[in-house]
Design an enzyme around this catalytic site. Structure first.
Site, PDB file in Angstrom:
ATOM      1  N   MET A  90       0.929  88.732  15.717  1.00  0.00           N
ATOM      2  CA  MET A  90       0.141  89.934  15.976  1.00  0.00           C
ATOM      3  C   MET A  90      -1.018  90.062  14.997  1.00  0.00           C
ATOM      4  O   MET A  90      -0.887  89.779  13.819  1.00  0.00           O
ATOM      5  CB  MET A  90       1.002  91.175  15.877  1.00  0.00           C
ATOM      6  CG  MET A  90       0.328  92.355  16.554  1.00  0.00           C
ATOM      7  SD  MET A  90       1.096  93.910  16.151  1.00  0.00           S
ATOM      8  CE  MET A  90       0.284  94.297  14.625  1.00  0.00           C
ATOM      9  N   ARG A 103      -5.576  83.027  -0.779  1.00  0.00           N
ATOM     10  CA  ARG A 103      -4.561  81.972  -0.618  1.00  0.00           C
ATOM     11  C   ARG A 103      -5.210  80.654  -1.016  1.00  0.00           C
ATOM     12  O   ARG A 103      -6.442  80.542  -1.074  1.00  0.00           O
ATOM     13  CB  ARG A 103      -4.064  81.909   0.814  1.00  0.00           C
ATOM     14  CG  ARG A 103      -5.133  81.469   1.741  1.00  0.00           C
ATOM     15  CD  ARG A 103      -4.714  81.530   3.182  1.00  0.00           C
ATOM     16  NE  ARG A 103      -5.944  81.590   3.970  1.00  0.00           N
ATOM     17  CZ  ARG A 103      -6.024  81.962   5.209  1.00  0.00           C
ATOM     18  NH1 ARG A 103      -4.958  82.341   5.859  1.00  0.00           N
ATOM     19  NH2 ARG A 103      -7.170  81.974   5.851  1.00  0.00           N
ATOM     20  N   HIS A 118      -2.960  64.782  27.206  1.00  0.00           N
ATOM     21  CA  HIS A 118      -2.845  63.358  27.535  1.00  0.00           C
ATOM     22  C   HIS A 118      -3.898  62.544  26.794  1.00  0.00           C
ATOM     23  O   HIS A 118      -3.600  61.533  26.156  1.00  0.00           O
ATOM     24  CB  HIS A 118      -2.988  63.190  29.053  1.00  0.00           C
ATOM     25  CG  HIS A 118      -2.890  61.771  29.516  1.00  0.00           C
ATOM     26  ND1 HIS A 118      -4.006  60.970  29.657  1.00  0.00           N
ATOM     27  CD2 HIS A 118      -1.825  61.002  29.829  1.00  0.00           C
ATOM     28  CE1 HIS A 118      -3.609  59.770  30.071  1.00  0.00           C
ATOM     29  NE2 HIS A 118      -2.297  59.768  30.189  1.00  0.00           N
ATOM     30  N   SER A 161      14.518  43.050   8.524  1.00  0.00           N
ATOM     31  CA  SER A 161      13.263  43.772   8.673  1.00  0.00           C
ATOM     32  C   SER A 161      13.422  44.667   9.901  1.00  0.00           C
ATOM     33  O   SER A 161      13.674  44.175  11.002  1.00  0.00           O
ATOM     34  CB  SER A 161      12.106  42.792   8.862  1.00  0.00           C
ATOM     35  OG  SER A 161      10.926  43.509   9.109  1.00  0.00           O
ATOM     36  N   CYS A 192       8.840  46.467   9.442  1.00  0.00           N
ATOM     37  CA  CYS A 192       7.532  46.065   9.935  1.00  0.00           C
ATOM     38  C   CYS A 192       7.285  46.881  11.189  1.00  0.00           C
ATOM     39  O   CYS A 192       8.205  47.351  11.814  1.00  0.00           O
ATOM     40  CB  CYS A 192       7.499  44.568  10.228  1.00  0.00           C
ATOM     41  SG  CYS A 192       8.716  44.035  11.423  1.00  0.00           S
ATOM     42  N   TYR A 222      10.576  47.382   0.934  1.00  0.00           N
ATOM     43  CA  TYR A 222       9.141  47.356   1.233  1.00  0.00           C
ATOM     44  C   TYR A 222       8.860  47.901   2.620  1.00  0.00           C
ATOM     45  O   TYR A 222       9.756  47.976   3.457  1.00  0.00           O
ATOM     46  CB  TYR A 222       8.582  45.924   1.107  1.00  0.00           C
ATOM     47  CG  TYR A 222       9.033  44.979   2.189  1.00  0.00           C
ATOM     48  CD1 TYR A 222       8.344  44.882   3.393  1.00  0.00           C
ATOM     49  CD2 TYR A 222      10.165  44.176   2.009  1.00  0.00           C
ATOM     50  CE1 TYR A 222       8.765  44.021   4.395  1.00  0.00           C
ATOM     51  CE2 TYR A 222      10.593  43.319   3.006  1.00  0.00           C
ATOM     52  CZ  TYR A 222       9.883  43.247   4.199  1.00  0.00           C
ATOM     53  OH  TYR A 222      10.306  42.413   5.197  1.00  0.00           O
TER      54      TYR A 222
END
Ligand code: ADP
Ligand code: MG
Ligand code: MG
Length: 891
Positions: A102, A335, A451, A782, A850, A870
């Protein structure tokens, strides 16, 4: 009974959960001794109670009355007092600011009597009646849900009637008449009189704020932003100060630094004789804040002082709302302000130099997403630009091309070498090919989850969406800008996916200095480096020292490997080998597939071997001394064969003409044999290696021979052999044993010891669920998070992303596509499990990821927490992953 109401003197900035952002900061400013109009805050706890029980909590009214009485005593006037009324604003303020909540109602406390008192006190009848009509207008619109246009139209009519165009030309009498009209609007819409009792006005406004927590737009926003639904909002009651008391009054907004560039200076807007939202609403033209120095030097000086106090106190850029009432400055909000990516880096860096924050804190204030934005090429700010309009910055980058209005033209023109921008009202799956062909996409409808936006981001393509002010007329193939410019099909336009701006003609594009720095072209210590590059450099150094995870790159060629290394990659986490089977080599692959006898097959493989070896020599050289994870062939074989329809036609034609077509026919049979309904789930990865004899061993031999060659030349190759799509340890064992045998053979031939690690991808749910067994035979895991996401969700990315993801995002089924940011709850859970069981079975097993999630900030934080060694991502995202791994580690 809980304390539901806090005076501004009782709160502070750390109580955002309870008092909301606005209330907490109003309290903080009050306690700093800044001039904040007195008031109080009703807590989010009261709101939560109200939402749960559909009733205000017991005792809330009494607590409000108590604080109100104190406020009245302090102000020396009462709400509704007829000769000198106290007026207040009722302002919503949740922990996170949220569209759909509001809007503020100003001037609560006015009615037919008190308006006269206000007029007499101020000596300004116009002001009083203007305030009154604003109350009815705002109350009607936000509390009573009346169509705001009804009020706007009535004001327009009053102006026309009088023959003026500016609201400053309406006088007391006009506003008095408008009040009557507005009251009638309320009566007609609600069947009731506008509430004259000020306490009743306040009560209804408070309830309306609480109710707005569940407004559809707010719910949707929370779902998309993953903001918990049960936080509730606070309500602030703040005594009114008036910027509409003549030309010595006014209202404005200010920033303590430029939120666009981060530079220090005076930034903001000011509007004389105006109240509240007039500044943002653009009713009249504001003046730059600097002009206030001339208009009201004393208030200006006071404001500058306060801005400095706030910056030093919050140790960050603050944004501010203020009002001047007859030469007296009041603070209405502050702020920590939003800023652009460049400003974020510059400001954090400046604040270190000013001694306000530590380097550690500075790094917590810049994000990988911001860094990524700084790495896109951008339009040249110095160039002359003609701006047509503006939409949402849906997918970053700078794109230039000829405007086209349908997918077909986009494809046709781009085939003949033209760069095009696909302009559509909105896109749908039919536009996919055109989107791929275009340099960029521009739509006039839909938001960041439309989209166009979702698909463009997925493709890494520049996109501006929802540019509503541009009339995209696909029927007549043209676009009309709000300024009247008409862009016909074929005219050149430029779109800025980072800011959302759309320009006429070709705007020159400049490469990012940050990328040139990463590429080693700009020395951060030299004069060439500006303050932005220096800030980036400083934060990267810090992150590199702080992070636990290594960052590798996905790279398939020596050039990519070299670039990745410059970007700071510590190896290759994914070297795909499929492109090594395309181009000239396709014929050899065809021979391999068509081979009838072992001899034919072995010949084909023997011809491929030296070529493969050369591929690897180059990559190992570029990554000398660093690990290179080579993935053996992954995609289904039919991807290397001719298209089934084309081939069928060729065979049919040849047959009809009675021509020789033995070769084509054999090929067609092979294509039929290899055709799959769901290639993603078919004969690929390790399955291929087990079914086509000699294929994987040829690849391993090439890797081993390349490594031997590098060693002979004095290099330090560190290949790691990675088997894709393993679902069970047996698959891995067979390939691993063969691989070790081949490495040994090659090592003996070459007179060197070759013992490279053989590991596996974890990209099927079964692999994750049996990670303990698989780890027995794998030197490393991986996580292939793309395929793992596809198989966990049962999504085929190519099929689902363009067809229904935008729908899912708009409905809030997920807040972000699981292909953009890792689905921690589902996919992440499997990863956590596999990490745990893999390490139990084989302590010290190397664990990495990966796939593009390795360069996504939120996902990087998850991988850090999951304990991976990693992450690996595309070379361009390597700096992002470095920064975010460092930020994750410092938490
Ligand atoms: P928002 O969250 O949209 O910024 P605010 O509650 O800050 O909403 O209020 C909207 C406008 O009304 C702002 O310009 C604010 O400065 C002004 N305003 C709010 N309360 C008062 C007040 N008590 N006196 C004068 N102006 C006010
Ligand atoms: Mg505000
Ligand atoms: Mg895969």
């Amino acid at each position: 009974m809980p304390k539901y109401v806090f005076d501004f003197t009782e709160g502070n900035k750390d109580l955002k959960d309870l008092l909301g952002g606005k209330g907490a900061n109003l309290a903080e400013m009050t306690n700093l001794g800044l001039p904040v109009p007195p008031g109080f805050t009703i807590t989010t706890e009261a709101c939560r109670h109200y939402l749960k029980h559909q009733a205000l909590p017991q005792g809330l009214d009494a607590q409000i009355d108590e604080k109100l009485a104190a406020l009245e005593a302090a102000m020396g006037k009462r709400l509704g007092q007829t000769d000198d009324p106290l007026l207040v604003s009722v302002r919503s303020g949740a922990k996170f600011s949220m569209p759909g909540m509001m809007e503020t109602v100003l001037n609560i406390g006015l009615n037919d009597e008190s308006v006269e008192g206000l007029a007499a006190q101020a000596g300004e009848a116009r002001f009083a009646w203007d305030s009154y009509r604003r109350l009815i207008q705002m109350f009607g619109k936000t509390v009573q849900d009346i169509d705001g246009e009804l009020f706007e139209d009535a004001i327009e009519e009053a102006k026309q009637h009088k023959g003026v165009s500016d609201d400053l030309d309406l006088d007391a009498g006009d506003f008095k008449a408008l009040v009557q009209t507005f009251k009638k609007i309320v009566r007609d819409a609600t069947g009731k009189e506008f509430p004259a009792d000020p306490r009743e006005q306040m009560k209804q406004a408070i309830r309306a704020v609480f109710d707005s927590w569940n407004a559809p737009r707010a719910i949707l926003y929370r779902r998309q932003e993953r903001i918990p639904t049960d936080l509730g909002t606070a309500v602030n009651i703040c005594s009114m100060v008036f910027g509409n008391l003549g030309m010595s009054s006014g209202t404005g907004v200010a920033f303590t630094r430029d939120p666009a560039s981060g530079q220090q200076g005076v930034y903001g807007d000011y509007l004389q004789n105006a109240q509240g939202e007039d500044v943002v609403a653009g009713i009249r033209n504001t003046v730059p804040l600097g002009d206030l120095e001339r208009i009201d030097p004393a208030s200006y000086a006071a404001l500058m002082d306060i801005m400095e106090t706030l910056e030093t106190h919050y140790r960050d850029l603050c944004d501010i709302e203020f009002t001047i009432e007859r030469g007296k400055l009041w603070m209405l909000q502050t702020r920590v302000g939003k800023r652009t990516a460049a400003a974020a880096f510059r400001i954090a860096n400046q604040l270190i130099d000013q001694g306000l924050i530590t380097l550690d804190e500075a790094v917590s204030r810049v994000t990988g997403d911001q860094l990524a934005q700084l790495m896109f090429p951008r339009f040249d700010y110095a160039a002359k630009r003609h701006r047509l309009g503006h939409g949402m910055n849906a997918s970053p980058g700078a794109a230039v091309g000829r405007a086209v209005f349908d997918s077909y033209t986009a494809i046709k023109w781009s085939r003949s070498g033209e760069d095009v921008i696909l302009c559509r009202r909105e896109t749908n799956p039919d536009d996919l090919e055109g989107m791929i062909a275009a340099q960029g996409i521009l739509t006039s409808r839909g938001g960041k989850t439309s989209h166009a936006a979702v698909v463009a981001r997925g493709m890494g393509k520049t996109c501006v969406c929802g540019a509503e002010e541009l009339d995209i007329d696909t029927k007549n193939r043209r676009l009309v800008a709000p300024g009247g410019e008409v862009i016909e099909e074929g005219d050149v336009i430029s779109i800025d996916g980072t800011s959302g701006a759309v320009f006429l003609g070709e705007v020159p594009v400049v490469s990012s200095p940050v990328v040139r720095y990463f590429d080693g072209e700009i020395d951060p210590a030299s004069d060439q480096a500006d303050d932005l590059v220096r800030a980036v450099h400083r934060f990267m150094q810090y992150s590199d020292a702080a992070r636990r995870m290594n960052v590798r790159a996905n790279a398939d060629t020596p050039e990519d490997a070299a670039r990745a290394r410059r970007m700071g990659a510590q190896g290759i986490g994914l070297c795909r080998t499929e492109h090594m089977f395309l181009g000239d080599r396709r014929a050899l692959v065809e021979r391999l597939i068509l081979a009838d006898t072992d001899k034919e097959r072995e010949e084909a493989l023997a011809t491929l071997l030296p070529m493969q070896r050369e591929d690897f020599v180059g990559i190992f050289a570029a990554m000398d001394g660093l690990p290179v994870t080579v993935r053996l062939l992954d995609p289904p074989l039919h991807e290397f064969l001719p298209d089934i329809t084309e081939l069928s036609v060729r065979v049919a034609v040849a047959e009809a003409r009675g021509e020789e077509h033995e070769g084509d026919l054999r090929m067609l049979q092979a294509v039929h044999r290899l055709h799959e309904q769901n290639p993603m789930l078919g004969l690929r990865g390790v399955r291929l290696g087990l079914v086509v004899p000699g294929l994987f061993t040829m690849q391993v031999r090439a890797i081993a021979q390349a490594a031997a060659e590098r060693i002979r030349e004095g290099g330090r190759p560190r290949p790691e052999i990675m088997i894709p799509l393993v679902g069970t340890v047996q698959e891995l064992e067979i390939v691993r044993d063969e691989s070790i045998k081949v490495m040994r053979e090659v090592g003996e031939e070459a007179g060197v010891e070759l013992d490279f690690p053989v590991g596996t991808m974890i990209e099927l749910p079964r692999a994750a669920l049996t990670a303990g067994q698989i780890a027995e035979s794998a030197a490393f895991f991986s996580f292939g998070t793309n395929d793992l996401t596809q198989t966990v969700w049962g999504f085929s990315r190519d099929d689902v992303e363009a067809s229904f993801f935008s729908n899912y995002l708009e409905k809030g089924v997920f807040g972000v596509s699981p292909f953009e940011s890792l689905d921690v709850d589902g996919v992440g859970r499997l990863i956590t499990l596999a990490v745990q069981e893999g390490r139990e079975a084989r302590p010290g097993i190397k664990l990495g990821v990966c796939g593009e999630h390795g360069g996504d900030p939120a996902s990087v934080h998850f991988f850090h927490q999951a304990g991976l060694d990693y992450v690996s991502c595309s070379p361009f995202r390597v700096p992002v992953a470095r920064l975010e791994s460092g930020r994750a580690a410092r938490r």
